[in-house]
Design an enzyme around this catalytic site. Structure first.
Site, short mmCIF file in Angstrom:
data_model
loop_
_atom_site.label_atom_id
_atom_site.label_comp_id
_atom_site.label_asym_id
_atom_site.label_seq_id
_atom_site.Cartn_x
_atom_site.Cartn_y
_atom_site.Cartn_z
N GLY A 55 19.78 -65.12 -7.93
CA GLY A 55 20.59 -64.43 -7.08
C GLY A 55 21.69 -65.08 -6.92
CB CYS A 82 17.68 -68.87 -11.74
SG CYS A 82 19.73 -69.12 -10.97
CE1 TYR A 83 20.46 -68.04 -3.29
CE2 TYR A 83 19.18 -66.92 -2.84
CZ TYR A 83 19.56 -67.42 -2.35
OH TYR A 83 19.38 -67.81 -1.42
CG HIS A 170 17.64 -67.08 -15.56
ND1 HIS A 170 17.76 -65.64 -14.53
CD2 HIS A 170 19.20 -67.02 -15.50
CE1 HIS A 170 18.29 -65.97 -13.47
NE2 HIS A 170 19.45 -66.57 -13.89
CD GLU A 172 14.98 -63.34 -15.82
OE1 GLU A 172 14.45 -64.67 -15.57
OE2 GLU A 172 15.89 -63.69 -14.47
CG ASP A 228 12.65 -40.17 -17.63
OD1 ASP A 228 12.14 -41.06 -19.13
OD2 ASP A 228 13.91 -40.59 -16.97
CE LYS A 371 14.46 -42.71 -20.27
NZ LYS A 371 14.86 -41.73 -19.03
#
Ligand code: XMP
Length: 515
Positions: A55, A82-83, A170, A172, A228, A371
């Site tokens: 964040g 992180c945050y 991070h 991710e 979708d 997605k």
């Protein structure tokens, strides 16, 4: 079926949806909630693990996002990123301070405790993505430091008895070379998740749930031919067969031949039983758009006209029990219902439909999926690859790829230019590697020569971008020879186009679309 759940608590960082996606790549189901979500609600959901995201704030400042200390006392494993890592330390009695220099970019992380469950199978040193001003200067009591960098004494720390783990970088983002391994070590190793969230079981389970919910009811679906709505429609059709009717509105702003392709795939000649109705409303849209050049006004007209056309069709069908919408998980998060990083986006493709159809309940079968998961579900359902891997195409269609007034003639120009561009990109083998690419028609006319004649014609803009989340994007480096071939074909083959330009603006400050 009881799903295993990992919860991502969102503190407003830019990579938060990525965290959830990476967890799901480990075949573990995961949902995002704002840091404002009650502890009681979190407890009720009984997650197998909790991840606190990054964040933009400093955790020691008064108004910064925070969480109750009890979160760390539930006995549920918590991973702070992180945050999230700094906050964990701050709340539990460690120290977080502002650093002299921001640590940013790919950084070598040295692992101090190789037997940490987070670092199982991870090499040391390992390359990680850092982005922080603040740093953990002292870990909280009970924690030990498990990794550091040249500038950062605590790149990772843990308190294994309490199952608390903190990571300053991070994992991710893909720049962290072994990040997925670390996250999978947390969710599969530390949290003990089985990793059995798979698309085949999702499809099977959804079909069962839809049947149970719909019973003998009538179902209506607006089908655009996009990924979708196509996946949602086919899922419904597998579940309830001919209780489903799909309406496809051709607004005349689709790509070249696209209306026919959608009809071929989903219409009576196609492989599915969708009670497919195609409404050819092209002229209605062109008439409404005549003389309008302001982009937002065009979007509004297209959205409203779409609803009117659909409404008329729905009236013919009469009252239905259910209306299907192809809402997917990022739509849920971005409309502020899931996480914290709320970017309110109006969904032109479906917005307003519920008001104009006589129905009892909405069904959103893809509401929990990202997605890439929707695409996997599509493949699972046997939808052809070229439909499943279609690039994003905006609801207002070519209406927002023609700068200025939209006319039928301009639509033809941009369709033809775009078809050439797509064909050449595919011939060059770039169609899988470039994120989104298309031709747009600028409103600029300029002088050219064609044979012995002077022309005064339009300029086409080519766009190609790479993007992870569509919030930011970089222009793709299309080889010169490909651009050259596309350009000469467009000016030769498309009437009233005498110039082609390649747009290398990134987003921001540009947008991906060209309106
Ligand atoms: P922008 O132009 O905002 O586009 O950078 C980001 C992504 O969103 C798509 N886009 C839309 N999709 N309805 C949609 O369904 C819309 O009104 C719309 N506007 C933009 C765009 O194609 C890109 O992928």
């Amino acid at each position: 079926m009881k799903r295993e759940l990992v919860i991502v608590i969102d503190f407003g960082g830019q990579y938060n949806q990525l965290v959830a996606r990476r967890v799901r790549e480990c075949n573990v189901y995961c949902e995002i909630y704002s840091y404002k979500t009650d502890l009681e609600k979190i407890k009720e959901m009984n997650p197998k693990g909790i991840i606190l995201t990054g964040g933009p704030n400093s955790c020691y400042e008064a108004d910064s996002p925070t969480y109750k200390k009890e979160l760390f006392e539930l006995g549920i494993p918590v991973l702070g990123l992180c945050y999230g890592a700094q906050l964990m330390m701050h709340i539990l009695g460690g120290k977080v301070e502002s650093a002299d220099v921001r640590e940013y970019g790919k950084t070598e992380v040295i692992i101090d405790k190789t037997q940490s469950p987070i670092f199982e199978g991870v090499s040391s040193p390992t390359i990680c993505w850092m982005s922080h001003f603040d740093y953990i200067s002292k870990v909280a009591p009970g924690f030990e430091i498990t990794a550091h960098t040249a500038d950062c004494p605590v790149a990772a720390a843990e308190n294994p008895e309490q199952k608390l783990y903190a990571i300053q970088y991070h994992p991710e983002v893909l720049h962290t070379a072994e990040g997925t391994k670390m996250l999978s070590n947390f969710v599969l190793g530390v949290c003990g998740c089985a990793g059995d969230w798979r698309m085949d079981s999702f499809v099977e389970e959804s079909i069962r749930q839809i049947r149970e919910k719909v019973g003998k009811g009538k179902v209506l679906c607006a089908l655009s031919g996009g990924v979708d709505s196509s996946v949602a429609a086919v899922l419904l059709s597998k579940a309830v067969g001919d209780q489903l009717t799909c309406v496809f509105v051709d607004h005349g702003l689709l790509r070249k031949n696209e209306g026919d392709e959608v009809e071929a795939a989903f219409g009576p000649e196609g492989a599915y039983d969708l009670n497919f109705i195609r409404v050819n409303a092209q002229q209605r849209f062109y008439e409404k758009l005549a003389g309008v050049s302001e982009p937002e006004a065009k979007r509004k007209i297209i959205g409203e006209e779409f609803i009117r056309v659909f409404e008329e069709e729905a009236k013919k069908i009469g009252a239905v029990d259910f209306l299907v919408q192809g809402t997917i998980y990022p739509d849920v998060v971005e409309s502020g219902l899931g996480g914290e990083s709320a970017v309110i986006k109006s969904h032109h493709n479906v917005g307003g439909l519920p008001d104009c159809v006589d129905f009892k309940e909405i069904i959103e079968p893809l509401r929990d999926l990202f997605k890439d998961e929707v695409r996997k579900a599509g493949l699972e359902l046997g939808i052809p690859k070229h439909l499943v891997f279609r690039q994003p195409f905006p609801g207002p269609g070519l209406g927002i790829r023609i700068v200025g007034e939209v006319t039928e003639e301009k639509v033809k120009m941009v369709q033809n230019a775009d078809a050439i561009y797509r064909e050449e990109i595919a011939n060059a083998g770039l169609d899988k590697s470039v994120g989104q690419y298309f031709a747009a028609l600028t409103n600029m006319r300029s002088v050219g020569v064609m044979g012995d004649e002077r022309t005064y014609d339009y300029a086409v803009a080519l766009r190609a971008v790479n993007t992870i989340d569509f919030m930011t994007a970089e222009a793709a480096e299309i080889p010169w020879e490909v651009l050259h071939r596309v350009t000469s074909r467009i000016v030769n083959e498309v009437d009233h186009v005498n110039r082609v330009m390649y747009d290398i603006t990134s987003k921001p400050p540009g947008t991906i679309e060209f309106e």
